[in-house]
Design a protein around this motif. Sequence first.
Motif, PDB file in Angstrom:
ATOM      1  N   HIS A  17       0.822  -1.214   0.000  1.00 36.79           N
ATOM      2  CA  HIS A  17       0.000   0.000   0.000  1.00 36.79           C
ATOM      3  C   HIS A  17       0.855   1.262   0.000  1.00 36.79           C
ATOM      4  CE1 HIS A  17      -3.914  -1.985   0.764  1.00 36.79           C
ATOM      5  NE2 HIS A  17      -3.179  -2.872   1.409  1.00 36.79           N
ATOM      6  N   THR A  18       2.007   1.206   0.661  1.00 35.05           N
ATOM      7  CA  THR A  18       2.928   2.342   0.747  1.00 35.05           C
ATOM      8  C   THR A  18       4.355   1.788   0.679  1.00 35.05           C
ATOM      9  OG1 THR A  18       3.425   2.392   3.132  1.00 35.05           O
ATOM     10  CG2 THR A  18       1.307   3.367   2.422  1.00 35.05           C
ATOM     11  N   PRO A  19       5.355   2.648   0.552  1.00 29.98           N
ATOM     12  CA  PRO A  19       6.744   2.154   0.563  1.00 29.98           C
ATOM     13  C   PRO A  19       7.128   1.480   1.877  1.00 29.98           C
ATOM     14  CG  PRO A  19       6.641   4.354  -0.379  1.00 29.98           C
ATOM     15  CD  PRO A  19       5.288   4.089   0.190  1.00 29.98           C
ATOM     16  N   ASN A  20       6.353   1.719   2.953  1.00 25.87           N
ATOM     17  CA  ASN A  20       6.678   1.144   4.257  1.00 25.87           C
ATOM     18  C   ASN A  20       5.976  -0.186   4.538  1.00 25.87           C
ATOM     19  OD1 ASN A  20       8.251   3.385   4.777  1.00 25.87           O
ATOM     20  ND2 ASN A  20       6.665   4.464   5.906  1.00 25.87           N
ATOM     21  N   THR A  21       5.108  -0.630   3.643  1.00 26.82           N
ATOM     22  CA  THR A  21       4.356  -1.862   3.876  1.00 26.82           C
ATOM     23  C   THR A  21       5.278  -3.074   3.965  1.00 26.82           C
ATOM     24  OG1 THR A  21       2.478  -0.979   2.629  1.00 26.82           O
ATOM     25  CG2 THR A  21       2.517  -3.339   3.010  1.00 26.82           C
ATOM     26  N   LEU A  22       5.034  -3.923   4.962  1.00 21.72           N
ATOM     27  CA  LEU A  22       5.727  -5.210   5.047  1.00 21.72           C
ATOM     28  C   LEU A  22       5.057  -6.144   4.047  1.00 21.72           C
ATOM     29  CD1 LEU A  22       5.967  -5.494   8.936  1.00 21.72           C
ATOM     30  CD2 LEU A  22       7.737  -4.728   7.343  1.00 21.72           C
ATOM     31  N   ALA A  23       5.648  -6.304   2.889  1.00 21.87           N
ATOM     32  CA  ALA A  23       4.957  -6.922   1.760  1.00 21.87           C
ATOM     33  C   ALA A  23       5.327  -8.379   1.519  1.00 21.87           C
ATOM     34  CB  ALA A  23       5.195  -6.112   0.494  1.00 21.87           C
ATOM     35  N   THR A  24       6.003  -9.028   2.488  1.00 21.02           N
ATOM     36  CA  THR A  24       6.312 -10.450   2.351  1.00 21.02           C
ATOM     37  C   THR A  24       6.022 -11.152   3.675  1.00 21.02           C
ATOM     38  OG1 THR A  24       8.622 -10.288   3.097  1.00 21.02           O
ATOM     39  CG2 THR A  24       8.188  -9.917   0.734  1.00 21.02           C
ATOM     40  N   PRO A  25       5.710 -12.438   3.621  1.00 25.43           N
ATOM     41  CA  PRO A  25       5.484 -13.182   4.866  1.00 25.43           C
ATOM     42  C   PRO A  25       6.707 -13.151   5.782  1.00 25.43           C
ATOM     43  CG  PRO A  25       4.690 -14.434   2.990  1.00 25.43           C
ATOM     44  CD  PRO A  25       5.438 -13.263   2.431  1.00 25.43           C
ATOM     45  N   GLU A  26       7.895 -13.194   5.189  1.00 25.51           N
ATOM     46  CA  GLU A  26       9.117 -13.219   5.995  1.00 25.51           C
ATOM     47  C   GLU A  26       9.293 -11.916   6.774  1.00 25.51           C
ATOM     48  OE1 GLU A  26       9.102 -16.121   2.901  1.00 25.51           O
ATOM     49  OE2 GLU A  26       8.947 -13.930   2.729  1.00 25.51           O
ATOM     50  N   ALA A  27       9.038 -10.781   6.109  1.00 18.53           N
ATOM     51  CA  ALA A  27       9.172  -9.487   6.782  1.00 18.53           C
ATOM     52  C   ALA A  27       8.138  -9.350   7.891  1.00 18.53           C
ATOM     53  CB  ALA A  27       9.019  -8.356   5.760  1.00 18.53           C
ATOM     54  N   LEU A  28       6.932  -9.810   7.619  1.00 12.15           N
ATOM     55  CA  LEU A  28       5.882  -9.731   8.645  1.00 12.15           C
ATOM     56  C   LEU A  28       6.226 -10.610   9.842  1.00 12.15           C
ATOM     57  CD1 LEU A  28       3.081  -8.869   9.660  1.00 12.15           C
ATOM     58  CD2 LEU A  28       2.128 -10.795   8.386  1.00 12.15           C
ATOM     59  N   LEU A  29       6.656 -11.832   9.574  1.00  7.36           N
ATOM     60  CA  LEU A  29       6.958 -12.762  10.668  1.00  7.36           C
ATOM     61  C   LEU A  29       8.058 -12.227  11.563  1.00  7.36           C
ATOM     62  CD1 LEU A  29       6.229 -15.475  11.904  1.00  7.36           C
ATOM     63  CD2 LEU A  29       7.907 -16.550  10.387  1.00  7.36           C
TER      64      LEU A  29
END
Length: 263
Positions: A172-184
């Motif tokens: 949604h933005t340049p700051n979005t955690l856009a992968t499962p690995e980054a979110l985890l």
Amino acid sequence: MTKPAPQTRDSDGTVGKALAVLDQIAEAGRPVRFGEVLAASNHPKATLYRLVQTLTNQGMLSYDETHQTYAPGLRLVRLAHAAWRQSALAPVARPFLDQLSADVGETIHLAQLDRGQVLYVDKRNAATPIEMFSQAGKIGPGYCTGVGKAMIAHLSQDAQEDAIRRQAFFAHTPNTLATPEALLAELTEIRADGVAFDREEHEPGIICIAVPILSEAGKVMGGLSITSSVQRQSLEELDALRPALLKTAKEIAAAAETWQFPS
């Protein structure tokens, strides 16, 4: 009406198919014609027509003969009110949200987790409101909202893995955690720290601090957040509100402990 119909498992049968059609029409946010529903549906025309007619006959949908459109019916409204009283944290949390709102003067969100997504169940606007996506009754993404991350971080491992699989991971933005690995990786930090932040991850300019609402047994009942904008606050200034946020979450959890939370 371009959004595709919700998917159902084969084992869900006719009931699952009908509920998916009901979801599809309700999510349109306005009365829709049969052709619009058909264009976004996975069902053959005859099957879809049969499902829509059954829902209409049962009062779950209403049909406007003049405009030839379908909308959620009054029976669904009655069921929604019953569900709100029995399954939503909002009635229990209301006085605590009022007090937190008065104390901090910023936007307050109360949410619950619905199949890995954020269901906003109540909201208090800031003393000087700012425009943002969230409204009571709306569904937001779990992976890029503070309140979503706060709840997902405190799920059991199996439930967390399921919630992560359900995320769209759209940037949604340049700051979005856009992968499962980054979110985890962030969920691990959130669980250790006890709070989550939205760093302009869902909407540009919108930031928040969020915490889970946990039962005594550690079950996720919901989530609570204080939201502001980068024009008014910094993340450091929002973090200074952590004690008030945690206190309110504990008060809501204590008040809801005897409430029959749906599994």
